[in-house]
Design an enzyme around this catalytic site. Sequence first.
Site, short mmCIF file in Angstrom:
data_model
loop_
_atom_site.label_atom_id
_atom_site.label_comp_id
_atom_site.label_asym_id
_atom_site.label_seq_id
_atom_site.Cartn_x
_atom_site.Cartn_y
_atom_site.Cartn_z
N CYS A 116 67.10 14.37 -8.36
CA CYS A 116 66.14 13.40 -7.84
C CYS A 116 64.96 14.07 -7.14
CB CYS A 116 66.83 12.44 -6.88
SG CYS A 116 68.08 11.39 -7.67
N HIS A 257 61.42 9.54 -2.13
CA HIS A 257 62.30 9.24 -3.26
C HIS A 257 62.96 7.88 -3.03
CE1 HIS A 257 65.38 9.35 -6.23
NE2 HIS A 257 66.35 9.57 -5.36
N ASN A 287 66.55 3.30 -8.55
CA ASN A 287 66.46 4.76 -8.46
C ASN A 287 66.28 5.32 -9.86
OD1 ASN A 287 66.82 7.51 -8.15
ND2 ASN A 287 68.66 7.35 -6.89
#
Length: 340
Positions: A116, A257, A287
């Site tokens: 990520c 993020h 996500n």
Amino acid sequence: MGKIRAIITGVGGYVPDYVLNNEELSRMVETNDEWIMSRVGIKERRILSEEGLGTSYMARKAAKMVMKKTGVDPDTIDALILSTSTADYQFPSTASIVLGKLMLKNAFAFDLWGACCGFLYALDTASALIESGRYKKIIVIGADKMSSMVDYTDRATCPLFGDGAGAALVEATEDEEVGYIDSYLRTDGKGLPFLHMKAGGSVCPPSHFTVDHRLHFLYQEGRTVFRYAVTNMSDDCELIAKRNGLDKDNITWVVPHQANMRIIEAVARRLQLPMEQVMVNIEHFGNTSAATIPLALWEYENRLKRGDNIILTAFGAGFVHGASYLRWAYDGFSATAPSK
């Protein structure tokens, strides 16, 4: 000749058309909208459902958009860096597939695996290449087809993830007022037990056993990951702010993020920033791993101004984490954002 800096000169994005909302998800697994929204803040996510399409498809779409918007000559692009955890194949690199589709005749390409945190790492890598003076234009892409590794019988993880891609054109400049200024990137190596895919790699190659026991899906120990993410993203942002003379009065935007709304809010509190100065797209994208930060820049592009002080921050499997500081290089033009 002045100091060479890297600047982002345009951003593009792509998300699939198919919207998987919480109502539909609740018919697939035991969950509901209230449970998901209260814990992570996700209302819907985009899924690449067409047969035979993978990460390279979305990455190519995002890259084509940024090339069209900036009007860059494809023959002048020196490199393409693609960050993903969901490569089309074990080899060749997904970046090489994208480069071929874009017909970039004078560029090299490679994948960068940073989970990520991948776009953050790829942007730092591109900036270093630019600052070396050997390269002038690099396309940086964050793209992930997270649906390819999500177990839709696991109520703890399947509400979290979506598919998407974001791309940025990074170029050289000698303008001292803008550019990629600083970064703090770290890997602590503690994360393997808490966030991983058990099978598919060289330690545990695919077999009838691994398929039968559903070992090719993402595993996450949510509470541990949450705790590390809040601590590291907040600490990293505070550190990068302090060493660059930034505070609540001169930080224009934070781009975190998009893993969990509570993590995003914790980062904002640490910097004493109102949520109006934090880029958020988690509610309608979920996500998307390496794609979350460039997708946020794409959505907010028309609100960005030359000279804006922007902090990017992320956390991912490994554990990997970090924060970067850049001064935005141009007044944003309207992005072709998807309907929400």
